[in-house]
Structures are given as structure tokens and as C-alpha cells.
Scaffold this motif. Structure first.
Motif, PDB file in Angstrom:
ATOM      1  N   LEU A   1       0.677  -1.376  -0.085  1.00  0.00           N
ATOM      2  CA  LEU A   1      -0.004  -0.293   0.286  1.00  0.00           C
ATOM      3  C   LEU A   1       1.013   1.262   0.012  1.00  0.00           C
ATOM      4  N   THR A   2       2.167   1.022   0.165  1.00  0.00           N
ATOM      5  CA  THR A   2       2.972   2.189   0.754  1.00  0.00           C
ATOM      6  C   THR A   2       3.386   2.234   0.060  1.00  0.00           C
ATOM      7  N   GLU A   3       4.447   1.267  -0.864  1.00  0.00           N
ATOM      8  CA  GLU A   3       5.027   0.928  -1.813  1.00  0.00           C
ATOM      9  C   GLU A   3       4.660   0.671  -3.052  1.00  0.00           C
ATOM     10  N   PRO A   4       3.690   0.875  -4.004  1.00  0.00           N
ATOM     11  CA  PRO A   4       3.370   0.161  -4.875  1.00  0.00           C
ATOM     12  C   PRO A   4       4.017  -0.265  -5.653  1.00  0.00           C
ATOM     13  N   THR A   5       5.298  -0.831  -5.608  1.00  0.00           N
ATOM     14  CA  THR A   5       6.250  -0.904  -7.125  1.00  0.00           C
ATOM     15  C   THR A   5       6.468  -2.416  -6.405  1.00  0.00           C
ATOM     16  N   LYS A   6       6.643  -2.465  -4.603  1.00  0.00           N
ATOM     17  CA  LYS A   6       6.452  -3.719  -4.483  1.00  0.00           C
ATOM     18  C   LYS A   6       5.410  -4.551  -4.075  1.00  0.00           C
TER      19      LYS A   6
ATOM     20  N   THR B   1      -0.879   6.542  -3.358  1.00  0.00           N
ATOM     21  CA  THR B   1      -1.755   7.244  -5.266  1.00  0.00           C
ATOM     22  C   THR B   1      -0.680   7.650  -6.166  1.00  0.00           C
ATOM     23  N   ASP B   2      -1.220   8.998  -6.797  1.00  0.00           N
ATOM     24  CA  ASP B   2      -0.186   9.653  -7.488  1.00  0.00           C
ATOM     25  C   ASP B   2      -0.707  10.956  -7.577  1.00  0.00           C
ATOM     26  N   SER B   3      -0.926  11.892  -8.985  1.00  0.00           N
ATOM     27  CA  SER B   3      -1.149  12.993  -8.979  1.00  0.00           C
ATOM     28  C   SER B   3      -1.776  13.277  -9.763  1.00  0.00           C
ATOM     29  N   ASP B   4      -1.761  12.649 -10.505  1.00  0.00           N
ATOM     30  CA  ASP B   4      -2.407  12.791 -11.719  1.00  0.00           C
ATOM     31  C   ASP B   4      -3.771  13.228 -11.877  1.00  0.00           C
ATOM     32  N   GLY B   5      -4.580  12.650 -10.625  1.00  0.00           N
ATOM     33  CA  GLY B   5      -5.805  12.531 -10.311  1.00  0.00           C
ATOM     34  C   GLY B   5      -6.906  11.662 -10.964  1.00  0.00           C
ATOM     35  N   GLU B   6      -6.483  11.221 -12.556  1.00  0.00           N
ATOM     36  CA  GLU B   6      -6.811   9.752 -13.270  1.00  0.00           C
ATOM     37  C   GLU B   6      -7.258   9.088 -12.512  1.00  0.00           C
ATOM     38  N   ILE B   7      -8.597   7.568 -12.743  1.00  0.00           N
ATOM     39  CA  ILE B   7      -8.234   7.324 -12.055  1.00  0.00           C
ATOM     40  C   ILE B   7      -8.827   5.625 -13.111  1.00  0.00           C
ATOM     41  N   ARG B   8      -7.880   5.055 -13.782  1.00  0.00           N
ATOM     42  CA  ARG B   8      -7.426   4.696 -14.312  1.00  0.00           C
ATOM     43  C   ARG B   8      -5.792   3.618 -14.736  1.00  0.00           C
ATOM     44  N   PHE B   9      -6.612   2.267 -15.439  1.00  0.00           N
ATOM     45  CA  PHE B   9      -5.630   1.222 -15.176  1.00  0.00           C
ATOM     46  C   PHE B   9      -4.211   0.803 -15.596  1.00  0.00           C
ATOM     47  N   ASP B  10      -2.880   1.691 -14.853  1.00  0.00           N
ATOM     48  CA  ASP B  10      -1.975   1.470 -15.652  1.00  0.00           C
ATOM     49  C   ASP B  10      -1.125   0.953 -14.522  1.00  0.00           C
ATOM     50  N   PRO B  11      -0.497  -0.269 -14.681  1.00  0.00           N
ATOM     51  CA  PRO B  11       0.426  -0.821 -13.390  1.00  0.00           C
ATOM     52  C   PRO B  11       1.614  -0.258 -14.298  1.00  0.00           C
TER      53      PRO B  11
ATOM     54  N   VAL C   1      -2.678   2.888  -7.967  1.00  0.00           N
ATOM     55  CA  VAL C   1      -4.124   3.015  -8.451  1.00  0.00           C
ATOM     56  C   VAL C   1      -4.557   1.776  -9.406  1.00  0.00           C
ATOM     57  N   SER C   2      -3.770   1.289  -9.039  1.00  0.00           N
ATOM     58  CA  SER C   2      -3.658   0.508 -10.815  1.00  0.00           C
ATOM     59  C   SER C   2      -4.349  -0.756  -9.429  1.00  0.00           C
ATOM     60  N   ASN C   3      -3.349  -1.081  -8.192  1.00  0.00           N
ATOM     61  CA  ASN C   3      -3.367  -1.823  -7.482  1.00  0.00           C
ATOM     62  C   ASN C   3      -4.905  -2.105  -7.060  1.00  0.00           C
ATOM     63  N   LEU C   4      -5.245  -0.532  -6.555  1.00  0.00           N
ATOM     64  CA  LEU C   4      -6.527  -0.245  -5.350  1.00  0.00           C
ATOM     65  C   LEU C   4      -7.459  -1.165  -6.504  1.00  0.00           C
ATOM     66  N   LEU C   5      -7.507  -0.511  -7.589  1.00  0.00           N
ATOM     67  CA  LEU C   5      -8.260  -1.061  -8.919  1.00  0.00           C
ATOM     68  C   LEU C   5      -8.409  -2.297  -9.003  1.00  0.00           C
TER      69      LEU C   5
ATOM     70  N   LEU D   1     -16.261   3.894 -11.725  1.00  0.00           N
ATOM     71  CA  LEU D   1     -15.710   5.505 -11.024  1.00  0.00           C
ATOM     72  C   LEU D   1     -15.366   6.155 -11.561  1.00  0.00           C
ATOM     73  N   GLN D   2     -15.860   6.470 -12.993  1.00  0.00           N
ATOM     74  CA  GLN D   2     -15.629   7.547 -14.113  1.00  0.00           C
ATOM     75  C   GLN D   2     -15.942   9.310 -12.929  1.00  0.00           C
ATOM     76  N   GLY D   3     -15.187  10.293 -13.269  1.00  0.00           N
ATOM     77  CA  GLY D   3     -15.562  11.260 -12.821  1.00  0.00           C
ATOM     78  C   GLY D   3     -15.317  11.169 -11.506  1.00  0.00           C
ATOM     79  N   LEU D   4     -15.300  10.665 -10.878  1.00  0.00           N
ATOM     80  CA  LEU D   4     -15.005  10.760  -9.231  1.00  0.00           C
ATOM     81  C   LEU D   4     -13.153  10.497  -8.447  1.00  0.00           C
ATOM     82  N   GLY D   5     -12.882  10.642  -7.600  1.00  0.00           N
ATOM     83  CA  GLY D   5     -11.532  10.954  -7.576  1.00  0.00           C
ATOM     84  C   GLY D   5     -11.643   9.865  -6.327  1.00  0.00           C
ATOM     85  N   TYR D   6      -9.498  10.208  -6.368  1.00  0.00           N
ATOM     86  CA  TYR D   6      -9.557   9.389  -5.260  1.00  0.00           C
ATOM     87  C   TYR D   6     -10.101   8.175  -4.099  1.00  0.00           C
ATOM     88  N   GLY D   7     -10.716   9.366  -3.517  1.00  0.00           N
ATOM     89  CA  GLY D   7     -10.808   9.328  -2.461  1.00  0.00           C
ATOM     90  C   GLY D   7     -12.467   8.254  -2.594  1.00  0.00           C
TER      91      GLY D   7
END
Ligand code: TYM
Length: 335
Positions: free
Chosen positions: A194-199, A229-239, A245-249, A267-273
Motif C-alpha cells: 500500500l505504501t510502496e506500490p512497486t513492491k 496513489t499519484d498526483s494526476d488524479g485520473e482513475i485509470r488502470f496503468d500498472p 491506483v492500479s493496485n487499488l483497482l 468510478l468515472q468522474g470520481l476522485g481517489y477518495g
């Protein structure tokens, strides 16, 4: 009807180390799949001998082993239909491991990525058990003439070396071992931290990096709120570019039994919250009934111990058949 043409039932084997709190990664990558094999003979062990390769607190290890047994059952593995047992209760595992050690090369063991990782992590305790760990795991699998080994992708290399050892042995002595296949569903092959999503999410990492199967709802909520998560704010699956974000998805779509497209669309139009809130609800909803069953099972220690004893006897009976054959083939005097 005649049964002579019926296909032989497949054997499924897997194990989990009781070396920490069982995580959502263990659940999604392994445990959850253990219940999906129909018309197969399934064996699942608590791999307690493997845990000794890293220093353990003895009292904690005992507690975690019983807890893992209760988790197996709480996740839906009926202990009358599946052989759920403690690896150390079946001496054949350690016995076969000794023989197979003599058919495994130092070179191939030194190439194992888990050995390299763990030797770095525990530089003060690079013991021989850590090095020969994959041979014990191969013995676990080969003792039962296993066809299918459901695991996460981090264990793939260990299943591969198991196949190599079995093929080498069969090449010398004839068809002694069934050659097993790994079973690694793609979506859940590697749930991330959850804290280092590349691991990989790992039970041996600090508490806030993983969700434990037995975590309370408030802990699950807190940990997911803090998930990176990340700072671009878009919900998209892109590991690759959006691992958090992709891990949560992934967690959400698998637990909701939806396709990734359906989950992303919902989740379209919604935020990370909103994404985190949806994941929190899905995880709590999945784990709550498991935790309720767990509490009942662990409260009846005598009942649990009786199950483990009965199942270890069944496992030992099956394991002994293979071990006897191996001893005979290699020339150990049988009287
Ligand atoms: P262990 O205890 O590290 O992990 C248990 C199972 O959980 C999977 N897993 C994951 N899957 C997806 N995402 C993750 N983040 C994640 N973390 C863990 C692992 O791949 C594994 O399937 N050596 C084994 C235990 C073992 C075993 C065996 C397995 C002993 N003997 C024989 C199969 C067959 C281990 O340490 O798993």
C-alpha cells in the motif's frame, strides 16, 4: 457406469508460511484460489518448517500456525474435503528434502531471487536452510504427486526448480514424480504494497504496508486512506505509470467480481477518495464473514487440534507411499 476410463483426480498442493500476519496479498494471490478446485484432491499445509529459515519467536510461531489453520478453514476450506495440516507434523517432508538435496545443485539454488533477497534482508543469518529452502518446498509438492500448485508469481521460480529436480530424478530412476504445474491467475499474481506500490505486499514488511486478513474494519479504513496513489488524479488502470491506483483497482475489481473495464467505468468522474472508499467497503465486506468464522474456529482449540491431527495422519499416509518408492529407487536398504 464403468469407471475405468474416468480421468484420474488431479492433486492440488500449496502452502503458506505462518511467518507473519496473513495479508490480503496472500488471500487474493493464493488462499482465495484454494477453494476453486472441484473434483480434485487438495492439500494445504502451514509451512512451519520453512519459517525457521528466519529467526522466529517460538510462542508467536505456535500461535500463528494455529491461526493460519483457522484462517484456511474460515476462508471456506472444509477440513473433511481438503487435507489441511501442519508441515512439521508429517516427517516425510524433511526426509524427502534430504534426499532431494543430493539431487539439487548449488548453482541453481544460488540463482533463486528469494534467496538473494532474503540474504540481503537477513545478512547476519544467511543459514543453510535459507539456501536449501526451495528443496523443502519441492519435497512438499512432490510427495503428493501434485498436478497443480496455486501460488502468487513470487513463488513461480520455486515451482520451476521443483519441476527441474523432479525431471532430473525421473530421468535417472524412471517415473517416480508427477511433474507439477504452477497455477497463477494473472489479475492477482502480485498484489502490491500500500505504501510502496512497486513492491509486493508482504507479511514480513511493516504493518502499514499491508492489510491483514484479520485486520479490524477501522484499521483497514485507516491503511487504505493512507495508501499511496499519484498526483494526476485520473482513475485509470496503468500498472506501469500508476502502480498505486492500479493496485487499488485490481483489489476492487477482483473482490467485486467485475472486469477491470466495469470497475473503471463505475468510478468515472470520481476522485481517489471515492476509489479508496469503494476499496474499503469491498475489503471489509469480503473479510467480515471470514473473521466471524475465524473467531468461532479459533475459540475451539481442541476441535482445531483434532482436525490437524486427523489431517496430518492422512497426509503422512499419502506422503509415505512416495517416500518409500524414493528410498527404494535410490538404494536405501528396505530389509
Ligand atoms: P508465502 O507464505 O510467502 O506466501 C503464501 C502464498 O501467497 C502468495 N503471495 C502473494 N500473492 C499475490 N500477491 C502478493 N503480494 C503475495 N504475497 C504472497 C505467495 O505466492 C504464496 O502462494 N514458499 C511458500 C510457501 C510454501 C509453498 C510450498 C507454496 C511452502 N511449501 C509448496 C506452494 C507449494 C511461501 O513462502 O509463501
Amino acid at each position: 457406469m464403468e469407471n475405468t476410463t474416468a480421468e484420474k483426480r488431479k492433486v492440488v498442493f500449496s502452502g503458506i508460511q505462518p511467518s507473519g500476519n496473513i495479508t490480503l496479498g496472500n488471500y487474493m494471490g493464493a488462499l482465495r484460489n484454494f477453494t476453486s478446485f472441484e473434483n480434485a484432491d487438495c492439500l494445504y499445509c502451514m509451512a512451519d518448517l520453512h519459517t525457521l529459515t528466519v529467526r522466529q519467536n517460538p510462542a508467536d510461531l505456535r500461535k500463528r500456525t494455529a491461526s493460519l489453520a483457522a484462517i484456511y478453514i474460515a476462508c471456506g476450506l472444509d477440513p473433511d474435503e481438503n487435507i489441511i495440516y501442519c508441515q512439521s507434523h508429517v516427517p516425510a517432508h524433511a526426509e524427502l528434502a534430504w534426499v532431494l538435496n543430493c539431487y539439487t545443485y548449488m548453482g541453481e539454488l544460488s540463482r533463486m531471487t528469494q534467496f538473494k533477497d532474503k540474504s540481503q534482508k537477513h545478512a547476519d543469518n544467511i543459514n543453510a536452510g535459507l539456501f536449501t529452502y526451495p528443496v523443502l518446498m519441492a519435497s512438499d509438492i512432490l510427495l503428493y504427486q501434485t498436478n497443480i500448485v496455486p501460488v502468487g508469481v513470487d513463488q513461480k521460480q520455486h515451482v520451476e526448480i521443483c519441476r527441474d529436480i523432479a525431471q532430473r530424478f525421473n530421468g535417472i530412476y524412471g517415473d517416480v514424480f508427477q511433474i507439477p504445474e504452477p497455477y497463477i491467475p494473472k489479475a492477482t499474481a502480485k498484489i502490491m504494497s500500500l505504501t510502496e506500490p512497486t513492491k509486493k505486499m508482504s507479511k514480513s514488511d511493516p504493518e502499514d504496508t499491508f492489510i491483514a486478513v484479520l485486520d479490524k474494519p477501522e484499521d483497514i479504513r485507516r491503511k487504505l486512506k493512507r495508501a499511496v496513489t499519484d498526483s494526476d488524479g485520473e482513475i485509470r488502470f496503468d500498472p506501469e505509470n500508476k502502480p498505486g491506483v492500479s493496485n487499488l483497482l485490481t483489489i476492487l475489481s477482483v473482490l467485486k467480481k467485475e472486469t477491470m473495464e466495469e470497475t473503471v467505468a463505475s468510478l468515472q468522474g470520481l476522485g481517489y477518495g471515492a476509489l479508496k472508499e469503494a476499496v474499503t467497503e469491498a475489503v471489509i465486506g469480503e473479510l467480515a464473514p471470514i473473521q466471524a468464522r475465524y473467531n468461532e474456529i479459533i475459540a475451539d482449540k481442541d476441535g482445531l487440534n483434532a482436525i490437524l491431527k486427523r489431517n496430518a495422519e492422512k497426509a503422512q499416509y499419502l506422503a509415505q507411499k512416495t517416500l518409500r518408492k524414493v528410498y527404494k529407487k535410490v538404494g536405501l536398504y528396505q530389509g
